[in-house]
Scaffold this motif. Structure first.
Motif, PDB file in Angstrom:
ATOM      1  N   ASN A 127       9.953   2.790   1.305  1.00  0.00           N
ATOM      2  CA  ASN A 127       9.848   3.452   0.008  1.00  0.00           C
ATOM      3  C   ASN A 127      10.692   2.784  -1.064  1.00  0.00           C
ATOM      4  O   ASN A 127      10.270   2.669  -2.222  1.00  0.00           O
ATOM      5  CB  ASN A 127      10.242   4.927   0.133  1.00  0.00           C
ATOM      6  CG  ASN A 127       9.127   5.764   0.742  1.00  0.00           C
ATOM      7  OD1 ASN A 127       8.010   5.277   0.935  1.00  0.00           O
ATOM      8  ND2 ASN A 127       9.414   7.017   1.050  1.00  0.00           N
TER       9      ASN A 127
ATOM     10  N   THR B 148       4.987   7.526   1.713  1.00  0.00           N
ATOM     11  CA  THR B 148       5.244   6.361   2.550  1.00  0.00           C
ATOM     12  C   THR B 148       4.613   5.118   1.936  1.00  0.00           C
ATOM     13  O   THR B 148       3.855   5.196   0.982  1.00  0.00           O
ATOM     14  CB  THR B 148       4.666   6.556   3.971  1.00  0.00           C
ATOM     15  OG1 THR B 148       3.236   6.700   3.871  1.00  0.00           O
ATOM     16  CG2 THR B 148       5.250   7.800   4.628  1.00  0.00           C
ATOM     17  N   ALA B 149       4.927   3.974   2.511  1.00  0.00           N
ATOM     18  CA  ALA B 149       4.370   2.711   2.022  1.00  0.00           C
ATOM     19  C   ALA B 149       4.204   1.770   3.205  1.00  0.00           C
ATOM     20  O   ALA B 149       4.808   1.952   4.270  1.00  0.00           O
ATOM     21  CB  ALA B 149       5.280   2.086   0.972  1.00  0.00           C
ATOM     22  N   ARG B 150       3.369   0.750   3.005  1.00  0.00           N
ATOM     23  CA  ARG B 150       3.209  -0.284   4.015  1.00  0.00           C
ATOM     24  C   ARG B 150       2.963  -1.614   3.325  1.00  0.00           C
ATOM     25  O   ARG B 150       2.560  -1.677   2.156  1.00  0.00           O
ATOM     26  CB  ARG B 150       2.064   0.015   4.983  1.00  0.00           C
ATOM     27  CG  ARG B 150       0.676  -0.286   4.443  1.00  0.00           C
ATOM     28  CD  ARG B 150      -0.381  -0.117   5.506  1.00  0.00           C
ATOM     29  NE  ARG B 150      -1.710  -0.458   5.015  1.00  0.00           N
ATOM     30  CZ  ARG B 150      -2.824  -0.293   5.722  1.00  0.00           C
ATOM     31  NH1 ARG B 150      -2.761   0.223   6.943  1.00  0.00           N
ATOM     32  NH2 ARG B 150      -3.991  -0.645   5.217  1.00  0.00           N
TER      33      ARG B 150
ATOM     34  N   ARG C  40       8.470   5.568   5.617  1.00  0.00           N
ATOM     35  CA  ARG C  40       9.412   5.904   4.548  1.00  0.00           C
ATOM     36  C   ARG C  40      10.470   4.824   4.383  1.00  0.00           C
ATOM     37  O   ARG C  40      11.121   4.743   3.341  1.00  0.00           O
ATOM     38  CB  ARG C  40      10.080   7.253   4.838  1.00  0.00           C
ATOM     39  CG  ARG C  40       9.139   8.447   4.757  1.00  0.00           C
ATOM     40  CD  ARG C  40       9.894   9.763   4.904  1.00  0.00           C
ATOM     41  NE  ARG C  40       8.998  10.914   4.782  1.00  0.00           N
ATOM     42  CZ  ARG C  40       8.369  11.471   5.802  1.00  0.00           C
ATOM     43  NH1 ARG C  40       8.542  10.966   7.020  1.00  0.00           N
ATOM     44  NH2 ARG C  40       7.572  12.505   5.610  1.00  0.00           N
TER      45      ARG C  40
ATOM     46  N   GLY D   4       0.832  -1.192   0.000  1.00  0.00           N
ATOM     47  CA  GLY D   4       0.000   0.000   0.000  1.00  0.00           C
ATOM     48  C   GLY D   4       0.868   1.244   0.000  1.00  0.00           C
ATOM     49  O   GLY D   4       1.974   1.244   0.545  1.00  0.00           O
ATOM     50  N   ARG D   5       0.382   2.300  -0.617  1.00  0.00           N
ATOM     51  CA  ARG D   5       1.126   3.554  -0.697  1.00  0.00           C
ATOM     52  C   ARG D   5       0.242   4.703  -0.226  1.00  0.00           C
ATOM     53  O   ARG D   5      -0.959   4.728  -0.505  1.00  0.00           O
ATOM     54  CB  ARG D   5       1.595   3.815  -2.131  1.00  0.00           C
ATOM     55  CG  ARG D   5       2.559   2.778  -2.680  1.00  0.00           C
ATOM     56  CD  ARG D   5       2.898   3.077  -4.136  1.00  0.00           C
ATOM     57  NE  ARG D   5       3.903   2.172  -4.692  1.00  0.00           N
ATOM     58  CZ  ARG D   5       3.620   1.001  -5.259  1.00  0.00           C
ATOM     59  NH1 ARG D   5       2.361   0.591  -5.337  1.00  0.00           N
ATOM     60  NH2 ARG D   5       4.584   0.239  -5.739  1.00  0.00           N
ATOM     61  N   MET D   6       0.859   5.646   0.475  1.00  0.00           N
ATOM     62  CA  MET D   6       0.139   6.838   0.914  1.00  0.00           C
ATOM     63  C   MET D   6       1.137   7.974   1.020  1.00  0.00           C
ATOM     64  O   MET D   6       2.063   7.935   1.849  1.00  0.00           O
ATOM     65  CB  MET D   6      -0.565   6.617   2.255  1.00  0.00           C
ATOM     66  CG  MET D   6      -1.394   7.818   2.705  1.00  0.00           C
ATOM     67  SD  MET D   6      -2.334   7.511   4.223  1.00  0.00           S
ATOM     68  CE  MET D   6      -1.000   7.357   5.405  1.00  0.00           C
ATOM     69  N   GLY D   7       0.950   8.992   0.155  1.00  0.00           N
ATOM     70  CA  GLY D   7       1.878  10.111   0.166  1.00  0.00           C
ATOM     71  C   GLY D   7       3.287   9.630  -0.144  1.00  0.00           C
ATOM     72  O   GLY D   7       3.532   8.910  -1.101  1.00  0.00           O
TER      73      GLY D   7
ATOM     74  N   TYR E  74       2.482   2.806   7.839  1.00  0.00           N
ATOM     75  CA  TYR E  74       3.056   3.496   6.686  1.00  0.00           C
ATOM     76  C   TYR E  74       4.399   4.082   7.105  1.00  0.00           C
ATOM     77  O   TYR E  74       4.504   4.736   8.149  1.00  0.00           O
ATOM     78  CB  TYR E  74       2.113   4.594   6.200  1.00  0.00           C
ATOM     79  CG  TYR E  74       0.946   4.070   5.415  1.00  0.00           C
ATOM     80  CD1 TYR E  74       1.102   3.699   4.085  1.00  0.00           C
ATOM     81  CD2 TYR E  74      -0.307   3.924   5.999  1.00  0.00           C
ATOM     82  CE1 TYR E  74       0.031   3.207   3.352  1.00  0.00           C
ATOM     83  CE2 TYR E  74      -1.386   3.431   5.279  1.00  0.00           C
ATOM     84  CZ  TYR E  74      -1.207   3.085   3.952  1.00  0.00           C
ATOM     85  OH  TYR E  74      -2.269   2.587   3.225  1.00  0.00           O
TER      86      TYR E  74
END
Length: 247
Positions: free
Chosen positions: A146, A69-71, A143, A64-67, A141
């Motif tokens: 990334n 950042t990722a998870r 960095r 998953g990605r948000m802004g 989430y």
């Protein structure tokens, strides 16, 4: 949440306030089988890294990605997998959490009178099998993920499945299977890059017809898998970890 199979860990675990200390591997360390040699690229010879979560993405894991950042998240079918994965994620300096997954009820088909087929056989029906509880384990989430997110899924074509990456995969979706050891897959993903990576790791096998598992077979390959993933975590049942008599 008093069921014996429920993970007895907090919903959220804070990341360590300082960088995770490197593991010092000593000869004759406790827990290692006497006379066992360490394997190059094995989980016990490589420092844990956020990049190891590629092992989860090779299996049923999701990115998953948000802004900026990722998870990474993955569904698992047993409480012990939650314990092992959360510990492995925290060891990589990542905040980790989990929650139970609610399975939606499947609607029954109704006839013209509005009755379902099951209504006609209620008296003869056997006791329904208990529904298996699923859990979702996920990182926060971050960095720190990334680099992994920026290269995925293109990086799957050159994926190197080291011991730490395979260890996460086994912890999330590995188990003994008739004829060998099965690694869970996401049937919606293209299995060819992952299959090629497993072959490069010396774990040639085959993808099941439904695309849900990759089956490693043969004594030499099963021994290779056990050497790569390392010693069984204390929370993992002995019969499901590679290298056990059952697996």
């Amino acid at each position: 949440m008093t069921d014996a199979g429920w993970p007895l860990i907090p919903r959220e675990i804070l990341p360590p306030p300082v960088p995770v200390a490197k593991r010092i591997i000593q000869r004759g360390a406790a827990g290692r089988r006497p006379g066992r040699q360490l394997t190059m690229f094995g989980a016990e010879t490589i420092e844990p890294s956020p990049a190891d979560l590629a092992g989860l993405l090779a299996g049923p894991g999701k990115l998953g990605r948000m802004g900026g950042t990722a998870r990474v998240s993955v569904q698992v079918d047993a409480a012990w997998r939650v314990h092992v994965l959360v510990a492995e994620l925290v060891a990589r300096g990542l905040a980790a959490g989990w929650e139970p997954v609610e399975k939606p009820e499947e609607p029954s088909e109704l006839d013209e009178a509005g009755h379902s087929e099951s209504d006609e056989h209620d008296e003869l029906a056997e006791e329904p099998e208990p529904v298996q509880q699923l859990f979702e384990v996920r990182t926060a989430y971050s960095r720190r993920l990334n680099a992994l997110a920026n290269g995925w899924p293109q990086a799957a074509a050159q994926l190197f499945l080291s011991g730490p990456r395979l260890r996460l995969w086994v912890a999330a979706a590995g188990g003994p299977h008739a004829g060998g050891y099965a690694l869970g897959l996401d049937p919606r993903k293209d299995p060819l890059p992952v299959e090629a990576a497993l072959v490069r790791a010396g774990l040639a096998g085959r993808v099941s017809d439904d695309g849900r598992i990759y089956l490693v077979t043969g004594r030499r390959r099963l021994t290779r898998l056990a050497e790569l993933v390392g010693e069984r975590p204390s929370a993992a049942p002995q019969e499901v970890w590679p290298g056990s008599a059952a697996a």
